[in-house]
Each structure stands twice: as structure tokens, then as C-alpha cells.
Design a protein around this motif. Sequence first.
Motif, mmCIF file in Angstrom:
data_model
loop_
_atom_site.group_PDB
_atom_site.id
_atom_site.type_symbol
_atom_site.label_atom_id
_atom_site.label_comp_id
_atom_site.label_asym_id
_atom_site.label_seq_id
_atom_site.Cartn_x
_atom_site.Cartn_y
_atom_site.Cartn_z
ATOM 1 N N PRO A 37 0.828 -1.216 0.000
ATOM 2 C CA PRO A 37 0.000 0.000 0.000
ATOM 3 C C PRO A 37 0.854 1.254 0.000
ATOM 4 O O PRO A 37 2.066 1.211 0.228
ATOM 5 C CB PRO A 37 -0.803 -0.140 1.302
ATOM 6 C CG PRO A 37 0.067 -0.975 2.191
ATOM 7 C CD PRO A 37 0.760 -1.937 1.282
ATOM 8 N N SER A 38 0.218 2.388 -0.247
ATOM 9 C CA SER A 38 0.932 3.663 -0.233
ATOM 10 C C SER A 38 1.574 3.885 1.133
ATOM 11 O O SER A 38 0.966 3.638 2.168
ATOM 12 C CB SER A 38 -0.041 4.814 -0.537
ATOM 13 O OG SER A 38 -0.573 4.682 -1.837
ATOM 14 N N HIS A 192 1.778 -0.419 -6.624
ATOM 15 C CA HIS A 192 0.752 -0.748 -5.640
ATOM 16 C C HIS A 192 -0.346 -1.569 -6.304
ATOM 17 O O HIS A 192 -1.277 -2.027 -5.643
ATOM 18 C CB HIS A 192 0.136 0.527 -5.041
ATOM 19 C CG HIS A 192 -0.635 1.337 -6.042
ATOM 20 N ND1 HIS A 192 -0.023 2.244 -6.894
ATOM 21 C CD2 HIS A 192 -1.953 1.345 -6.362
ATOM 22 C CE1 HIS A 192 -0.949 2.788 -7.676
ATOM 23 N NE2 HIS A 192 -2.108 2.263 -7.383
#
Length: 404
Positions: A37-38, A192
Amino acid sequence: MARVRLNDVTKRYEDIVAVNEMNLDIEDGEFICLVGPSGCGKSTTMETIAGLTKPSDGTVHIGDTDVTKLPPKDRGVSMVFQNIALFPHMDVYENISFGLRLRKYDKDEIDRRVDRASDIVQLEGMLDRMPNELSGGQQQRVAIARAIVREPDVFLMDEPLANLDAKLRVHMRTELQRLHKQLDTTIIYVTHDQAEAMTMSDRIAVINGGKLQQIDPPLVCYNEPANLFVAGFIGSPSMNLVRGELAANGLRTDHFDLEFAVDDLESAVGDGVTMGIRPEDIYLMKNADSVDSASEVIEARTDVLEPMGDEIFVYLSLDDTSSEMMTSEEVSTASNQLLMSVDPDTVIDADESVSVVLDRSKIHLFETASGTAITHGIADLSSRPTAVEAEPTPTEAESGGQHE
């Protein structure tokens, strides 16, 4: 080509640990994706390999050389960024050759490398065009060709397809796989988008909170996730995760039970356990005979249907709670909800009572506290026979089939 090794690499920014004791061993010629994820630390990891960021601790090796303290230009790497960053006043040839001209390469050598790179990325006949005359995909190819002409030991790509539309991303994924085969070089790719990671890479390195969660081939990460994070992150839609507790004869949850030999597990009776099952491994009861090892029957009610073309996502409620305002990710972790996928020709309606079974060979168990995987598949944990199909309800008898 070059092998890349990260040994206990840590990167701190004051009180924030962006990368935490990262250990990676990337083989010569391997295509590896860093996915997560970010804010998980994947781009920081790549920047550390590139030399754009110096690690707080640990070492980076490219080939047989410790490059931890070397500047980017001396590491034998080329990097392609999410921001294509072409020079608008230069044509394609000038953009591709800019780095070579800066290093004062011979004109014949520059021409040779540009011709080769443009041929690889299919830019023939476009070398005299300006960037504003190119499509988004063509501009991305120019950026990749600019990296190719350096003939690096390692390609580093940081979400290079993120700004392209969905159809073009799929096309460029194919182009990058072809590029990897032609160059036969090491590629480290940050994304991502798990679809990119699953389709392109030899191995996936799943990262969360700056720590490496699992590094394995894509299907291993999908079929044998190392922990709850990988189980929930890899796969679209997400794996269903239902919390329960180990009992003397299996797993107990709020809405259904599973019987198996607990003695065969390292966990003890009373331990909190999370069961995982993917949507495609849940079957309508009338299809239970197509499953080698079907679980106990689970009664549910269909809530929301999402026709996707090649399949239908069916949100199942195990009580009276609706999933109408929930995302597929929220449903996947709700103890009173299950997400099932069925064939597109299945006749099924919302607000319909259904009986379903789980494929016991595809049931995953995780320690709830630590998230660590306990086992993948419980079919071998019990000699209990496959569930016997009950008399179908009138609604089930009229329903169509499900994928097998």
C-alpha cells in the motif's frame, strides 16, 4: 545483468522508520516487483538501491560491489519514474540520447544505442517527433528507451504505468514483459497494483510498514500467504477473513463451525484463529459434489449481486446485516459477511436463502494475534467424509450452475 542484495537495510527519517531491516536477494536477470500500500516503504527501498537515498543502517550490493556509499551514476542502474519527465523542447532522439551526449559518447555509439533502444520499444519512425506529438504510451516508451541506452546492469522502475489509462496499462505490461525477455537483465519494479505484480514478476516482495512480509512467486503469495496482511492484500477481491477460536474438534465462529483434527496443528484449543477463504472457493450447495472436500453446510442470504461479465460477485449475509454500504474489502473482513463468486450464467437473486460450502483444501488458518499462517488447507486434517448434499430448496433447484 547483476545480482542485487540488501542486507538489513533500514532508513529512518527522525522518528519515522520508512524501511525496517530489509533483506532482499534478487538474482541476475530476475523481474521482481515490490508491492504494497501507499507509504509502505517500497519506493524508499528502490531509492536506496538507486543511491538517491542513503540507508541509515545496512548495506546494498550490486553484483560483487558494495555500492552503499557510491553515487547513483556509478551503480550501473537506470531508473524510470512515474513522472515521465521528457524535455518538451527536444525530439525523441534527443530525449533518448540526452544522457549519452552528456557523458560525451561517440556519435556512432550514440546512434547505435538509440537505434537499438527504439527498435526494442517499437519507436521506429518516431525519432524526429516532439513529445507533444506522442500518445501517453509512446511517451512512456521514450522514457524506457532513455533508460535502455545506458545499458545498465539493473533497471529500476517506480510505478511507470500509474499515469496511463487502464487499457494502455494492460498493453504496456505486455511490452515490459517482452522487454525483459529481450534484454535479459534484472528489473526491480515498484507498484501498488497487484495485477501488475501478479502478471509480470518472477517473484513478488510484499511490503507493509517498512517490513518485508513475504517474497515468493506470485502464485505462492496467492495460494500460500505468509500472514494475514498478505492474505488480505494479494487477490482482487480480497480473501474472506473470519475470526474464530480453536475448539477441541475444529474451529468455532459466531455463524458457522468447521470440524478438523486440531491435534495436527501447533496452535492450542482456545487460541484465537482467523479463517481465510477466497470468493472463488465458496460454492452453492448444489455444486458441492464438484468439490473434493466440501465443508459443513453454511446457511446464508444473498444480499448484493455484482455482475462482472465473466463472473458474478455475490455478497452473502450470515445474519440480518446488509452489506449494501460496505466495500468488498470491508465485507472480506466482516465476521457476518462472505463474498462468493459464481459463474455468469448462475440464476440467483438478491434476498434469497442459499446453502453454501467451502472448499476445505483452500481454507487458510492464521493466528489472530500475530497474523502468522498456521496452515493452508484443512482437508488433510480430518478423515471426515465430504459433506452429503441435502435436499435442495425449490429456489436452489431452479438456480443455474457455478464455476468448478
